[in-house]
Design a protein around this motif. Structure first.
Motif, mmCIF file in Angstrom:
data_model
loop_
_atom_site.group_PDB
_atom_site.id
_atom_site.type_symbol
_atom_site.label_atom_id
_atom_site.label_comp_id
_atom_site.label_asym_id
_atom_site.label_seq_id
_atom_site.Cartn_x
_atom_site.Cartn_y
_atom_site.Cartn_z
ATOM 1 N N ILE A 1 0.839 -1.198 0.000
ATOM 2 C CA ILE A 1 0.000 0.000 0.000
ATOM 3 C C ILE A 1 0.875 1.249 0.000
ATOM 4 C CG2 ILE A 1 -1.773 1.279 1.272
ATOM 5 C CD1 ILE A 1 -2.701 -1.404 2.395
ATOM 6 N N ASP A 2 1.956 1.212 0.783
ATOM 7 C CA ASP A 2 2.886 2.348 0.803
ATOM 8 C C ASP A 2 3.454 2.617 -0.588
ATOM 9 O OD1 ASP A 2 2.613 2.920 3.487
ATOM 10 O OD2 ASP A 2 4.272 1.627 4.096
ATOM 11 N N ARG A 3 3.728 1.546 -1.325
ATOM 12 C CA ARG A 3 4.261 1.694 -2.681
ATOM 13 C C ARG A 3 3.239 2.371 -3.587
ATOM 14 N NH1 ARG A 3 8.122 3.232 -5.875
ATOM 15 N NH2 ARG A 3 8.203 2.124 -7.864
ATOM 16 N N LYS B 1 -7.295 13.434 -4.916
ATOM 17 C CA LYS B 1 -8.354 12.727 -4.193
ATOM 18 C C LYS B 1 -8.038 11.232 -4.110
ATOM 19 C CE LYS B 1 -12.623 12.125 -2.540
ATOM 20 N NZ LYS B 1 -12.808 10.685 -2.646
ATOM 21 N N LYS B 2 -7.519 10.643 -5.185
ATOM 22 C CA LYS B 2 -7.120 9.231 -5.155
ATOM 23 C C LYS B 2 -6.028 9.004 -4.112
ATOM 24 C CE LYS B 2 -8.186 8.202 -10.022
ATOM 25 N NZ LYS B 2 -7.597 7.815 -11.328
ATOM 26 N N THR C 1 -6.305 7.295 3.496
ATOM 27 C CA THR C 1 -7.420 6.997 4.396
ATOM 28 C C THR C 1 -7.628 5.497 4.524
ATOM 29 O OG1 THR C 1 -8.497 9.083 3.801
ATOM 30 C CG2 THR C 1 -9.880 7.381 4.804
ATOM 31 N N TYR C 2 -7.496 4.788 3.401
ATOM 32 C CA TYR C 2 -7.621 3.324 3.400
ATOM 33 C C TYR C 2 -6.573 2.690 4.314
ATOM 34 C CZ TYR C 2 -7.350 -1.478 1.593
ATOM 35 O OH TYR C 2 -7.309 -2.843 1.467
ATOM 36 N N LYS C 3 -5.328 3.151 4.186
ATOM 37 C CA LYS C 3 -4.274 2.597 5.030
ATOM 38 C C LYS C 3 -4.526 2.921 6.504
ATOM 39 C CE LYS C 3 0.593 2.471 6.149
ATOM 40 N NZ LYS C 3 1.951 3.017 5.989
ATOM 41 N N GLY D 1 -7.339 3.326 7.960
ATOM 42 C CA GLY D 1 -8.393 2.441 8.438
ATOM 43 C C GLY D 1 -7.885 1.031 8.710
ATOM 44 N N LEU D 2 -7.006 0.538 7.846
ATOM 45 C CA LEU D 2 -6.419 -0.782 8.052
ATOM 46 C C LEU D 2 -5.608 -0.833 9.339
ATOM 47 C CD1 LEU D 2 -5.142 -1.770 4.486
ATOM 48 C CD2 LEU D 2 -7.050 -2.788 5.728
ATOM 49 N N LEU D 3 -4.814 0.219 9.562
ATOM 50 C CA LEU D 3 -3.967 0.253 10.776
ATOM 51 C C LEU D 3 -4.826 0.222 12.036
ATOM 52 C CD1 LEU D 3 -1.253 2.861 9.720
ATOM 53 C CD2 LEU D 3 -0.925 0.414 10.063
ATOM 54 N N GLN D 4 -5.951 0.946 11.993
ATOM 55 C CA GLN D 4 -6.817 0.968 13.169
ATOM 56 C C GLN D 4 -7.411 -0.407 13.462
ATOM 57 O OE1 GLN D 4 -9.531 4.080 12.030
ATOM 58 N NE2 GLN D 4 -8.293 5.691 12.943
ATOM 59 N N LYS D 5 -7.607 -1.206 12.421
ATOM 60 C CA LYS D 5 -8.162 -2.540 12.608
ATOM 61 C C LYS D 5 -7.099 -3.591 12.870
ATOM 62 C CE LYS D 5 -12.212 -1.640 9.701
ATOM 63 N NZ LYS D 5 -12.924 -1.980 8.451
ATOM 64 N N MET D 6 -5.888 -3.352 12.369
ATOM 65 C CA MET D 6 -4.820 -4.345 12.529
ATOM 66 C C MET D 6 -4.127 -4.227 13.884
ATOM 67 S SD MET D 6 -2.953 -4.532 8.817
ATOM 68 C CE MET D 6 -3.534 -5.687 7.579
ATOM 69 N N PHE D 7 -4.099 -3.001 14.421
ATOM 70 C CA PHE D 7 -3.484 -2.816 15.740
ATOM 71 C C PHE D 7 -4.594 -2.655 16.769
ATOM 72 C CE2 PHE D 7 -0.043 -0.933 13.012
ATOM 73 C CZ PHE D 7 0.788 -2.030 13.117
ATOM 74 N N ILE D 8 -4.556 -3.465 17.782
ATOM 75 C CA ILE D 8 -5.640 -3.526 18.764
ATOM 76 C C ILE D 8 -5.803 -2.179 19.456
ATOM 77 C CG2 ILE D 8 -6.376 -4.663 20.885
ATOM 78 C CD1 ILE D 8 -4.685 -7.069 19.922
#
Length: 383
Positions: A176-178, A365-366, A372-374, A376-383
């Protein structure tokens, strides 16, 4: 059971939650005093790693802008390739991986001896996450200045999945960073292309007419309401005080006012008249404008004038130089010279750059959506 909201299906073991200070070594950097005595351009100096050596879009530090003498290095904190360093400022607070050996000052924290418990790229993502920042704020409650120190960072609780799961998470996030990196480059290249095109189009102006800006535009200087009339509860009218209320060249007001002084309409051209001067924007609001702004109402093609002002945005710095407080006056704005072709050519130029602006806005915007997608992932991947 201690598990994240989002994880790869092949992993189902419970995560452990431990104090970071029991898993890694955390030490503060050190600075020789006075530092200027030890800074050197001599090739015999060693790397002196500063905040200015980092990049916001790269987790690695590959080089330094300054060197420190061997004598100064003895009074500093040594670091090595592969170490993590973390700024102790809450306004920064991001970890970086060292690709060089060197020495760090007391604005850094050194995080080392982590490999038994953490895959390095996972640890970087963890330390960069909102999960950690929330702990920093909570643990430093009551502090006047929100700075990090080794004891505070050591006392944070961190999730510790298996090294195999950490590697999988980190590798996925790096993809995703790439994508983010490539999108950032695309936006940057589009902006550079537009900047070059502006210069080319508006410098090729033989046969064009010239006029003072004040002769082809009505100039309305802003006037600030009294501060007791400000509010953030949407009472009255949006207030555009200055550059702080502009984002991506569009109005982005933070306050409202019930005292209405000077106003702008949706679509009006705005220019900042206080530091930084000359920045151009378009109003997205029917709003009150403060003394840091002025609006222009033009007799020519409005989009053409907007793009012309963008092309010469740096001009205003020269006008305001030498003043104690950087600002420009209504007279400065009135006397600014504008060159313009026929109305048909104005329309063509305006349409060209408006189309390019829409492309830049779309790609920006993209980019924001990816970030924003990343997040959101971090918030779900890290408790």
């Amino acid at each position: 059971m201690l598990v994240p909201k989002l994880r790869f299906k092949e992993f189902n073991n419970e995560w452990q939650l431990k104090k970071l200070g029991r898993l890694v070594d955390i030490k503060r950097g050190a600075s020789p005093r006075p530092i200027n005595k030890y800074i050197t351009s001599n090739d015999n100096g060693v790397n002196w790693i500063k905040i200015g050596d980092v990049s916001t879009d790269d987790m690695y530090i590959n080089s330094t802008k300054e060197k420190i003498t061997i004598e100064g290095a003895k009074k500093s904190r040594a670091v090595h390739k592969g170490d993590l360093i973390l700024s102790n400022s809450m306004s920064f607070g991001r970890p970086y991986i060292l690709n060089i050996d060197g020495y760090i000052h007391d604005g850094w924290l050194l995080i080392s001896n982590y490999s038994s418990y953490f895959y390095i790229n996972f640890l970087v993502e963890l330390l960069s996450s909102q999960y950690m920042k929330s702990q920093y704020i909570k643990l430093s409650a009551g502090s006047t200045v929100l700075n990090l120190n080794s004891d505070l960072v050591a006392s944070t609780l961190v999730p510790v999945p298996s090294l195999e799961e950490q590697t999988k998470i980190a590798n996925f996030l790096s993809l995703i960073d790439r994508k983010i990196e490539l999108q950032e480059k695309l936006v940057e290249n589009l902006k550079l292309y537009k900047k070059g095109l502006l210069k080319k189009v508006f410098s090729n102006n033989q046969g064009w007419k010239s006029a003072k800006l004040g002769d082809i535009c009505e100039i309305v200087m802003g006037q600030s309401p009294n501060s007791e009339n400000y509010n953030n509860t949407n009472k009255g009218m949006p207030l555009i005080q200055g550059n702080a209320d502009i984002f991506n060249r569009k109005t982005n007001p933070k306050n409202y006012t019930t005292q209405i002084t000077k106003t702008c309409d949706i679509g009006d051209i705005l220019i900042s008249v206080r530091a930084p001067v000359g920045n151009v924007a378009i109003s997205n609001h029917y709003a009150c404008i403060g003394r840091g702004m002025c609006k222009l109402l033009t007799k020519l093609n409005k989009k053409y004038i907007y793009q012309y002002l963008l092309a010469y945005e740096n001009y205003w710095d020269k006008i305001s130089q030498g003043s104690t407080f950087q600002s420009i006056s209504s007279s400065d704005i009135y006397n600014f010279i504008v060159k313009y072709p026929s109305i048909e050519e104005q329309n063509r130029i305006a349409n060209l750059f408006t189309s390019l602006d829409k492309k830049i806005e779309l790609e920006t915007k993209k980019l924001q959506d990816l970030k924003t997608y990343k997040k959101g992932l971090l918030q779900k991947m890290f408790i």
